[in-house]
Design a protein around this motif. Structure first.
Motif, PDB file in Angstrom:
ATOM      1  N   ASP A  46       3.991   8.011  -1.624  1.00 47.42           N
ATOM      2  CA  ASP A  46       4.466   8.947  -0.605  1.00 47.42           C
ATOM      3  C   ASP A  46       5.996   9.011  -0.526  1.00 47.42           C
ATOM      4  OD1 ASP A  46       1.840   9.439  -0.017  1.00 47.42           O
ATOM      5  OD2 ASP A  46       1.812   8.251   1.832  1.00 47.42           O
TER       6      ASP A  46
ATOM      7  N   LYS B  67       0.838  -1.201   0.000  1.00 50.92           N
ATOM      8  CA  LYS B  67       0.000   0.000   0.000  1.00 50.92           C
ATOM      9  C   LYS B  67       0.874   1.253   0.000  1.00 50.92           C
ATOM     10  CE  LYS B  67      -4.026   0.076   2.136  1.00 50.92           C
ATOM     11  NZ  LYS B  67      -5.035   0.011   3.212  1.00 50.92           N
TER      12      LYS B  67
ATOM     13  N   ASP C  80       2.405   1.733  -3.452  1.00 50.93           N
ATOM     14  CA  ASP C  80       1.405   2.230  -4.396  1.00 50.93           C
ATOM     15  C   ASP C  80       1.001   3.670  -4.115  1.00 50.93           C
ATOM     16  OD1 ASP C  80       1.409  -0.177  -5.729  1.00 50.93           O
ATOM     17  OD2 ASP C  80      -0.383  -0.952  -4.719  1.00 50.93           O
ATOM     18  N   SER C  81       1.097   4.099  -2.860  1.00 51.99           N
ATOM     19  CA  SER C  81       0.653   5.452  -2.502  1.00 51.99           C
ATOM     20  C   SER C  81       1.540   6.539  -3.121  1.00 51.99           C
ATOM     21  CB  SER C  81       0.632   5.624  -0.981  1.00 51.99           C
ATOM     22  OG  SER C  81       1.953   5.762  -0.474  1.00 51.99           O
TER      23      SER C  81
END
Length: 165
Positions: free
Chosen positions: A154, A148, A151-152
């Motif tokens: 950040d 996650k 994929d973010s």
């Protein structure tokens, strides 16, 4: 350049996350979980270990030629040839040539175009995951949280700056 600097540069060239423990042993920390004990990581020294040197050569798709008392290593067609005279020990000279060639790769940073191209494939996926793990201290639940975060996006910009500069 001493052996320690050479090993560190070779690891960078192959995108292997290494750290030196308190006793001076280099450890392969790639894919280790956050908060790991450095002694849980395998020792890594391509100057002394045939297996580490061979894995390095394979990962970087090196071409190795051993002939008439000399070792020649090339890591890509247009790259300079790394040359080591074997003297007495051909295996030692081969490990040295492989490690030197990997260190040469580390001296040339990726271009932004190369980075973007590599990120579109899975070429940098493990290194990106390691980059996130080094900066994110919460334990991941069976890797799901890590995916996650990947994929973010950040951590994308920081990772890009690390790779391109």
């Amino acid at each position: 350049m001493d052996d320690s600097e050479l090993i560190d540069l070779a690891a960078k060239g192959a995108r292997i996350n290494v750290k030196k423990d308190l006793s001076g042993v280099w450890r392969n920390c790639t894919r280790m979980p956050p908060g790991f004990c450095i002694f849980d990581a395998e020792p890594w020294n391509p100057l002394e270990d045939d297996g580490d040197a061979l894995r390095l050569a394979v990962k970087l798709e090196m071409k190795i030629n051993i002939s008439q008392g000399n070792v020649q290593v090339r890591f890509k067609e247009d790259a300079p040839l790394i040359f080591v005279r074997t003297g007495i020990n051909t295996a030692e000279a081969t490990r040295l040539a492989i490690t030197r060639a990997a260190a040469e790769i580390a001296k040339v940073p990726m271009t932004e175009k190369q980075f973007e191209s590599a990120m579109r494939t899975s070429q940098l996926e493990m290194e990106y995951a390691d980059y996130i793990c080094e900066r994110y201290t919460v334990d991941f639940e069976e890797g799901f949280g890590l995916f996650k975060l990947m994929d973010s996006g950040d951590f994308y910009q920081g990772f890009k700056e690390k790779m391109v500069t």
